[in-house]
Design a protein around this motif. Sequence first.
Motif, PDB file in Angstrom:
ATOM      1  N   CYS A 457       0.841  -1.192   0.000  1.00 37.31           N
ATOM      2  CA  CYS A 457       0.000   0.000   0.000  1.00 37.31           C
ATOM      3  C   CYS A 457       0.877   1.243   0.000  1.00 37.31           C
ATOM      4  O   CYS A 457       2.090   1.161   0.223  1.00 37.31           O
ATOM      5  N   ARG A 458       0.277   2.387  -0.245  1.00 34.35           N
ATOM      6  CA  ARG A 458       0.981   3.664  -0.238  1.00 34.35           C
ATOM      7  C   ARG A 458       0.547   4.467   0.977  1.00 34.35           C
ATOM      8  O   ARG A 458      -0.639   4.700   1.186  1.00 34.35           O
ATOM      9  N   PRO A 466       4.660  -2.660   3.029  1.00 35.17           N
ATOM     10  CA  PRO A 466       4.168  -4.024   2.810  1.00 35.17           C
ATOM     11  C   PRO A 466       3.308  -4.506   3.969  1.00 35.17           C
ATOM     12  O   PRO A 466       3.514  -4.130   5.131  1.00 35.17           O
ATOM     13  N   VAL A 467       2.351  -5.351   3.650  1.00 39.31           N
ATOM     14  CA  VAL A 467       1.462  -5.969   4.637  1.00 39.31           C
ATOM     15  C   VAL A 467       1.420  -7.464   4.349  1.00 39.31           C
ATOM     16  O   VAL A 467       1.058  -7.870   3.236  1.00 39.31           O
ATOM     17  N   THR A 468       1.808  -8.284   5.304  1.00 42.20           N
ATOM     18  CA  THR A 468       1.756  -9.737   5.142  1.00 42.20           C
ATOM     19  C   THR A 468       0.400 -10.249   5.613  1.00 42.20           C
ATOM     20  O   THR A 468      -0.069  -9.874   6.694  1.00 42.20           O
ATOM     21  N   ASP A 548      -6.642   0.554   5.015  1.00 37.12           N
ATOM     22  CA  ASP A 548      -7.348   0.936   3.785  1.00 37.12           C
ATOM     23  C   ASP A 548      -7.101  -0.083   2.674  1.00 37.12           C
ATOM     24  O   ASP A 548      -8.005  -0.418   1.896  1.00 37.12           O
ATOM     25  N   ALA A 549      -5.866  -0.581   2.586  1.00 37.87           N
ATOM     26  CA  ALA A 549      -5.521  -1.529   1.522  1.00 37.87           C
ATOM     27  C   ALA A 549      -6.264  -2.850   1.701  1.00 37.87           C
ATOM     28  O   ALA A 549      -6.741  -3.450   0.721  1.00 37.87           O
ATOM     29  N   GLY A 554     -10.634  -5.992  -0.824  1.00 36.51           N
ATOM     30  CA  GLY A 554     -11.749  -6.910  -0.622  1.00 36.51           C
ATOM     31  C   GLY A 554     -11.490  -8.018   0.370  1.00 36.51           C
ATOM     32  O   GLY A 554     -12.237  -9.010   0.412  1.00 36.51           O
ATOM     33  N   LEU A 555     -10.438  -7.897   1.216  1.00 35.42           N
ATOM     34  CA  LEU A 555     -10.166  -8.933   2.205  1.00 35.42           C
ATOM     35  C   LEU A 555     -11.094  -8.821   3.408  1.00 35.42           C
ATOM     36  O   LEU A 555     -11.330  -9.805   4.116  1.00 35.42           O
ATOM     37  N   CYS A 556     -11.588  -7.624   3.686  1.00 30.63           N
ATOM     38  CA  CYS A 556     -12.490  -7.419   4.803  1.00 30.63           C
ATOM     39  C   CYS A 556     -13.244  -6.109   4.598  1.00 30.63           C
ATOM     40  O   CYS A 556     -12.851  -5.281   3.769  1.00 30.63           O
ATOM     41  N   THR A 557     -14.301  -5.929   5.359  1.00 28.76           N
ATOM     42  CA  THR A 557     -14.978  -4.639   5.426  1.00 28.76           C
ATOM     43  C   THR A 557     -14.447  -3.897   6.643  1.00 28.76           C
ATOM     44  O   THR A 557     -13.704  -4.454   7.469  1.00 28.76           O
TER      45      THR A 557
END
Length: 721
Positions: A457-458, A466-468, A548-549, A554-557
């Motif tokens: 994400c930015r 990065p997000v794992t 936000d990413a 679409g991984l979660c709301t």
Amino acid sequence: MTPAPWPLKHVKVTDRGAHGAALSTALSPAPGPDGPGSVVDTLHGRPVADPYRWLETADSSATRRWLAERGREFEQRARQWPLRGRLGERIRSLVRAELWSSPRHRTGRMFATVRRAGDEHPRVVSLDREGGDEQVVFDPAAQDPSGRTTLDSWEPDPSGRLLAVQTSSGGVERGELRVLCTGTGTRVGPPVRGVRYSHVAWLPEGLFSHGAFYYVRRDDRHGTRGVWLRRVACGTETLVHRCTAPGTVPGVRILGGRRLLVTESHGTGHRTDLWIADLHTSAPDRPDLRPVQVGVEAETEARLGTDGLLYLRTTLGAPLRRLCAADPDDPGVERWREVVPEDPEATLDAFAVCPADADAGAGAALLVVRTRLGISEAAVHDAVTGAPLRTVRLPGEGMVTVPETAPNGTVFLGYADVATQQRVLSLAPGADRPLPWPPHTGDGVPAPRIRRSVVRCRSEDGTEVPVTVFEPPHAAEAPGPTILHAYGGFGRPRQFGFSATVLAWLLSGGRYAVAHVRGGGDAGRSWHLRGAGRHKPRAVEDLVAAADALVGDGLCTREQLCLSGGSAGGLLVLAAALWRPHVCGSVIASAPLADMVRFERLGLGRMWTREFGTAADPEDFAALMSYSPYHRALDPARRRPDPGLPRVLLTGFDGDTRTDAAHPRKMCAALLGAGHDPDRPPALLRYERDVGHGPRSVSRAVALAADAHAFAAHETGLPPR
């Protein structure tokens, strides 16, 4: 991005000058009537309200009544969480395993800790060279059946006849250091009281007839901070190194059986000073300490090789660290020789000196462990040229803990991954695949398959973060309940070892993500400094961008997302949620920092001004106030019911001598005082007595983990399975 009611403030870094000397004046309360809610401080011309200052007094009758009310409120809500019992059962089943530490070799024996299934605490045992003939040397549960006493550190002497053990009770992490006879378990000589996670470095045999060791005092409550030499039999002590500056943390080691290494860490790891002395040529109580690295802004660790050289893992000239070599008799930093260069994409987190391969022609080789986005990799390098000799085949994608080399050249290392319990592995000289140790432990039960991916994400300033993301194999493609964890402090990288709590969450159908935000060490020293001090707001922005990413992909709301962090990570998740109330649906903040104006006066906060800044400096103060969760919760703009305010679970521990339990107490009060629906308060406080920030009994750790993640399951809508 939704505008913040207060902008996160980035301040140009300038010299702090002498502002620190004005701290006591700047933080003194302004005159006012006595009683709760009346305190207003004036800092740098700005009034700062602190209506819950009274909650800093843990043992007052008002605080006790308030805590009792919070306890009843928590239990009332927790009984409504359908997964509370099931998660506890699953976590207990996952931790029901035999866990060993890496062995420490002494004359004729090995020493290690082991915690067997059903044990509350690990115990120290001695074994013969083959790993049999096990003998219990010290068991904290036998000393204190209540389970309140923890084993904080231990170290056998060179002969294996004596064992130094440090214990503490009630979670305060400041306890007693004593010496035991390994054959009988009886105490030898008087104990040392009031020590906190002291390093113990035994002198080589023969220097004192009844044994002596160096240890450290980290605070001034029980003596001068520095390194002390203690004679076991009589208990007499000599100060051999006084800390050179306020707020430094001393350390001590014996290298190669003859060299004394003294260290001072400035600002919890920002910088290390090192000195070395030869105990064959100088008296142990008056060592001739020669500087290795002093006054240099670099973090450095040193070990002695079998070839007689000093090997140094350092950030000097290498933000992600490199390995250098030096002559221990002439160790000045200007004479270091680079051996293994920096990798621009992976941090060099650990190393061990081991025997050279038979065909390498060198006196030593180096086992080097690097971490790439939380995943460890290991390789053996030539100690002269630095060239890689072979890759070490690890069991999976996980975390390697500090390796140690045995006298026969075998390297012992710890390994764990998200689905695999901590285990000890032994790497024989010349081998490329480590084997389980002790041999009877085998490879264990096959681990469940967990999928790992990376989302990028930015952040607000354009930096890529990065997000794992971890998912069970049966995870649906649709958005689902997700925990997003972050730490972002003190340059510590997020490494993916084993957590029974995380695995239980994944096996229950949830997703688990980790944001590698600035302030941590995931991309080296520069990544840390870009999110420290007056730049700490960047770590908050990074976490919001990560949230936000996950939603955007679409991984979660928002409602299915729970932010989670502890200690400095608790500060981070609270700051993100108070800056952007709609960023997530819920928050778990365990033993967090929260009041960033008074953090220096609580717990160990005075040691952390290099990480966060100081309220005595006007520019630091402006940055601290811009993200301080406690003060954002007190902002008048939030004194109204806000349906977008995340539900917050705070945990606090009465014996916490690090962050201090005043932080979660005051934070909970501020959130509750902001106005809310009385049928569903925005904050709950789970508060424990007789435990602290660090280790605890297994049953208490399981109960805490089950409650926290049952809260997350309830708030994110994770269905019972």
